[in-house]
Scaffold this active site. Structure first.
Site, PDB file in Angstrom:
ATOM      1  N   GLN A 208       0.812  -1.221   0.000  1.00 50.20           N
ATOM      2  CA  GLN A 208       0.000   0.000   0.000  1.00 50.20           C
ATOM      3  C   GLN A 208       0.844   1.271   0.000  1.00 50.20           C
ATOM      4  O   GLN A 208       0.307   2.367   0.105  1.00 50.20           O
ATOM      5  CB  GLN A 208      -0.932  -0.005   1.207  1.00 50.20           C
TER       6      GLN A 208
ATOM      7  N   ILE B 195       3.333   4.226   1.362  1.00 49.77           N
ATOM      8  CA  ILE B 195       3.339   4.917   2.660  1.00 49.77           C
ATOM      9  C   ILE B 195       1.921   5.438   2.889  1.00 49.77           C
ATOM     10  O   ILE B 195       1.562   6.515   2.433  1.00 49.77           O
ATOM     11  CB  ILE B 195       4.377   6.056   2.709  1.00 49.77           C
ATOM     12  N   HIS B 196       1.103   4.633   3.547  1.00 45.11           N
ATOM     13  CA  HIS B 196      -0.273   5.016   3.842  1.00 45.11           C
ATOM     14  C   HIS B 196      -0.359   5.540   5.277  1.00 45.11           C
ATOM     15  O   HIS B 196       0.659   5.678   5.954  1.00 45.11           O
ATOM     16  CB  HIS B 196      -1.239   3.849   3.573  1.00 45.11           C
ATOM     17  N   ALA B 197      -1.553   5.851   5.734  1.00 44.34           N
ATOM     18  CA  ALA B 197      -1.752   6.589   6.988  1.00 44.34           C
ATOM     19  C   ALA B 197      -1.068   5.986   8.219  1.00 44.34           C
ATOM     20  O   ALA B 197      -0.365   6.698   8.941  1.00 44.34           O
ATOM     21  CB  ALA B 197      -3.245   6.764   7.256  1.00 44.34           C
TER      22      ALA B 197
ATOM     23  N   ALA C 115       2.769   6.013   8.006  1.00 44.28           N
ATOM     24  CA  ALA C 115       3.202   7.420   7.924  1.00 44.28           C
ATOM     25  C   ALA C 115       3.166   8.056   9.309  1.00 44.28           C
ATOM     26  O   ALA C 115       4.075   8.790   9.691  1.00 44.28           O
ATOM     27  CB  ALA C 115       2.324   8.201   6.951  1.00 44.28           C
TER      28      ALA C 115
END
Length: 85
Positions: free
Chosen positions: A12, A14-16, A19
């Site tokens: 995915q 660098i997702h939430a 991050a």
């Protein structure tokens, strides 16, 4: 100044969640920390700036540290990327 390049392996990108953890890790250091993708450089301590890069799987980012604890910061961030991204 110290730096390293890293190719994102997470499906995915660098997702939430990662991050947020990355920013939390970066805030442990006093050095100025940045992340660069395709010529865009953002502060690694600002979640929305990191998210705005939209880093996907297979893309390469450059992490830079400049300051008194740059060596420790680079080592910690390398380990973070290898374990999480």
């Amino acid at each position: 100044m110290k730096e390293f390049n890293y190719e994102i392996k997470d499906e995915q990108g660098i997702h939430a969640r990662p991050a947020g953890l990355l920013v939390k890790e970066a805030k442990k250091f006093t050095s100025a920390l940045t992340i660069t993708k395709n010529g865009q450089t953002k502060k690694l301590t600002q979640l929305m700036m990191v998210m705005s890069l939209g880093v996907k799987k297979g893309e390469v980012v450059t992490i830079q540290a400049d300051g008194e604890d740059e060596e420790a910061a680079i080592e910690a961030l390398k380990a973070f990327f290898e374990q999480n991204l």
